[in-house]
Design a protein around this motif. Structure first.
Motif, PDB file in Angstrom:
ATOM      1  N   LEU A  16       0.496  -2.105  -0.324  1.00  0.00           N
ATOM      2  CA  LEU A  16       0.046  -0.062  -0.441  1.00  0.00           C
ATOM      3  C   LEU A  16       0.926   1.248   0.018  1.00  0.00           C
ATOM      4  O   LEU A  16       0.647   2.041  -0.698  1.00  0.00           O
ATOM      5  N   LYS A  17       2.039   1.416   0.722  1.00  0.00           N
ATOM      6  CA  LYS A  17       3.013   2.514   0.918  1.00  0.00           C
ATOM      7  C   LYS A  17       3.299   2.836  -0.413  1.00  0.00           C
ATOM      8  O   LYS A  17       3.588   3.587  -1.039  1.00  0.00           O
ATOM      9  N   THR A  18       3.173   1.940  -1.477  1.00  0.00           N
ATOM     10  CA  THR A  18       4.096   1.852  -2.636  1.00  0.00           C
ATOM     11  C   THR A  18       3.289   2.135  -3.908  1.00  0.00           C
ATOM     12  O   THR A  18       3.440   2.654  -4.359  1.00  0.00           O
ATOM     13  N   ASP A  19       1.942   0.941  -3.500  1.00  0.00           N
ATOM     14  CA  ASP A  19       1.165   1.324  -4.316  1.00  0.00           C
ATOM     15  C   ASP A  19       0.495   3.333  -4.338  1.00  0.00           C
ATOM     16  O   ASP A  19       0.525   3.725  -5.683  1.00  0.00           O
ATOM     17  N   PHE A  20       0.299   4.090  -3.084  1.00  0.00           N
ATOM     18  CA  PHE A  20       0.071   5.545  -2.697  1.00  0.00           C
ATOM     19  C   PHE A  20       1.783   6.076  -2.150  1.00  0.00           C
ATOM     20  O   PHE A  20       1.240   7.312  -1.522  1.00  0.00           O
ATOM     21  N   ARG A  21       2.701   5.696  -3.306  1.00  0.00           N
ATOM     22  CA  ARG A  21       3.820   6.631  -3.158  1.00  0.00           C
ATOM     23  C   ARG A  21       3.186   8.526  -3.477  1.00  0.00           C
ATOM     24  O   ARG A  21       2.762   8.460  -4.454  1.00  0.00           O
ATOM     25  N   GLY A  22       3.671   8.963  -2.744  1.00  0.00           N
ATOM     26  CA  GLY A  22       3.129  10.262  -2.759  1.00  0.00           C
ATOM     27  C   GLY A  22       2.952  10.568  -2.239  1.00  0.00           C
ATOM     28  O   GLY A  22       1.594  11.883  -2.326  1.00  0.00           O
ATOM     29  N   PHE A  23       2.013   9.968  -0.925  1.00  0.00           N
ATOM     30  CA  PHE A  23       1.118  10.073  -0.222  1.00  0.00           C
ATOM     31  C   PHE A  23       1.683  10.557   1.034  1.00  0.00           C
ATOM     32  O   PHE A  23       2.451   9.911   1.839  1.00  0.00           O
ATOM     33  N   GLU A  24       1.362  11.231   2.650  1.00  0.00           N
ATOM     34  CA  GLU A  24       2.010  11.570   3.038  1.00  0.00           C
ATOM     35  C   GLU A  24       0.611  10.360   4.851  1.00  0.00           C
ATOM     36  O   GLU A  24      -0.318  11.110   5.003  1.00  0.00           O
ATOM     37  N   PHE A  25       1.312   9.506   5.113  1.00  0.00           N
ATOM     38  CA  PHE A  25       0.401   8.666   5.935  1.00  0.00           C
ATOM     39  C   PHE A  25       0.445   9.688   7.262  1.00  0.00           C
ATOM     40  O   PHE A  25       1.513   9.040   8.018  1.00  0.00           O
ATOM     41  N   ILE A  26      -0.852   9.182   7.446  1.00  0.00           N
ATOM     42  CA  ILE A  26      -1.143  10.162   8.600  1.00  0.00           C
ATOM     43  C   ILE A  26      -1.071   8.313  10.026  1.00  0.00           C
ATOM     44  O   ILE A  26      -0.714   8.998  11.268  1.00  0.00           O
ATOM     45  N   GLU A  27      -1.574   7.670   9.776  1.00  0.00           N
ATOM     46  CA  GLU A  27      -1.652   6.494  10.098  1.00  0.00           C
ATOM     47  C   GLU A  27      -2.011   5.034   8.802  1.00  0.00           C
ATOM     48  O   GLU A  27      -2.338   5.490   7.781  1.00  0.00           O
ATOM     49  N   ILE A  28      -1.079   4.296   9.458  1.00  0.00           N
ATOM     50  CA  ILE A  28      -1.315   2.732   8.833  1.00  0.00           C
ATOM     51  C   ILE A  28      -0.507   2.076   9.588  1.00  0.00           C
ATOM     52  O   ILE A  28       0.395   1.551   9.814  1.00  0.00           O
ATOM     53  N   TYR A  29      -1.555   0.811   9.662  1.00  0.00           N
ATOM     54  CA  TYR A  29      -1.712   0.063  10.626  1.00  0.00           C
ATOM     55  C   TYR A  29      -2.051  -1.430  10.650  1.00  0.00           C
ATOM     56  O   TYR A  29      -3.082  -1.156   9.427  1.00  0.00           O
ATOM     57  N   LYS A  30      -1.961  -2.973  10.444  1.00  0.00           N
ATOM     58  CA  LYS A  30      -2.813  -3.652  11.133  1.00  0.00           C
ATOM     59  C   LYS A  30      -3.433  -4.351  12.129  1.00  0.00           C
ATOM     60  O   LYS A  30      -2.546  -3.591  13.216  1.00  0.00           O
ATOM     61  N   THR A  31      -4.382  -4.957  11.953  1.00  0.00           N
ATOM     62  CA  THR A  31      -5.142  -4.792  13.909  1.00  0.00           C
ATOM     63  C   THR A  31      -6.014  -5.803  13.463  1.00  0.00           C
ATOM     64  O   THR A  31      -6.835  -5.957  12.418  1.00  0.00           O
ATOM     65  N   ASP A  32      -6.543  -6.646  14.364  1.00  0.00           N
ATOM     66  CA  ASP A  32      -7.296  -7.492  15.144  1.00  0.00           C
ATOM     67  C   ASP A  32      -9.234  -6.352  14.979  1.00  0.00           C
ATOM     68  O   ASP A  32      -8.735  -5.818  15.807  1.00  0.00           O
ATOM     69  N   THR A  33      -9.732  -6.609  14.699  1.00  0.00           N
ATOM     70  CA  THR A  33     -10.865  -6.115  14.477  1.00  0.00           C
ATOM     71  C   THR A  33     -12.567  -6.797  14.990  1.00  0.00           C
ATOM     72  O   THR A  33     -12.404  -7.986  14.221  1.00  0.00           O
TER      73      THR A  33
END
Length: 207
Positions: free
Chosen positions: A168-185
């Motif tokens: 996802l970081k590569t796909d959306f290169r050119g974005f400032e990530f405020i948060e990006i994480y994985k979790t169980d929900t």
């Protein structure tokens, strides 16, 4: 547009009940509320629960999905809630819109094949204005194990369609990530997203 996929979703959305419920996704609900209103795009929006929520907040909503049954349900939901949304039947490949025309892009459980994913993500991100908002929630790679424990959790059965944070970081290169994480929900979204799921979440701003 894949006729096989279109038939699958038309059948799922053609039932009287809303397949994933009428309430918005919780992550979207928590994040979208705090941002200035503008023009927002919902690709693969299905029956419209998230698009209608954004319209209730005052956003100018545009949505699309390959399912004509999804469009019907979304328009019914909008009418029920006293709001308007613009919704067309299309897949990502055929969708056409002026670049840099949206203030926000929302991808909630919008999964693509390995060959499509990066190309489609880049196409959709080109529709965002500078400083445009990106919100994503989708099933992560670890969700395969959750599906084995609980098939009702939903999600693609093909592992390559599940999300990886680095991809996802590569796909959306050119974005400032405020948060990006994985979790169980714990999901309680209609009949098809029920139980513990492994998800990825993204909140980002286009530079």
């Amino acid at each position: 547009m894949s006729k096989t996929n279109q038939s699958f979703w038309d059948e799922r959305y053609g039932q009287e009940q809303y397949a994933y419920g009428e309430a918005p996704n919780e992550y979207l609900k928590n994040k979208l509320t705090g941002f200035p209103k503008g023009r927002i795009l919902f690709p693969l929006e299905g029956e419209g629960r998230n698009a209608v929520f954004a319209a209730i907040l005052g956003w100018n909503v545009f949505a699309f999905d390959q399912s004509s049954e999804g469009k019907k349900k979304a328009e019914l939901l909008a009418k029920k809630n006293g709001v308007q949304i613009e919704y067309v039947v299309s897949d990502v490949a055929d969708f056409s819109c002026t670049e840099k025309s949206f203030d926000a892009l929302v991808l909630v459980y919008a999964h693509f094949t390995l060959n499509e994913r990066r190309r489609y993500h880049q196409k959709l991100s080109s529709l965002l204005k500078k400083r445009g908002l990106l919100i994503i929630e989708g099933f992560g790679k670890e969700h395969i194990e959750k599906q084995k424990q609980n098939p009702n959790a939903g999600g693609p059965k093909e592992a390559t369609m599940l999300y990886d944070l680095e991809d996802l970081k590569t796909d959306f290169r050119g974005f400032e990530f405020i948060e990006i994480y994985k979790t169980d929900t714990e999901l309680q979204e209609g009949n098809y997203h029920v139980g513990v799921a492994s998800v990825v979440r993204v909140l980002a701003i286009k530079k």
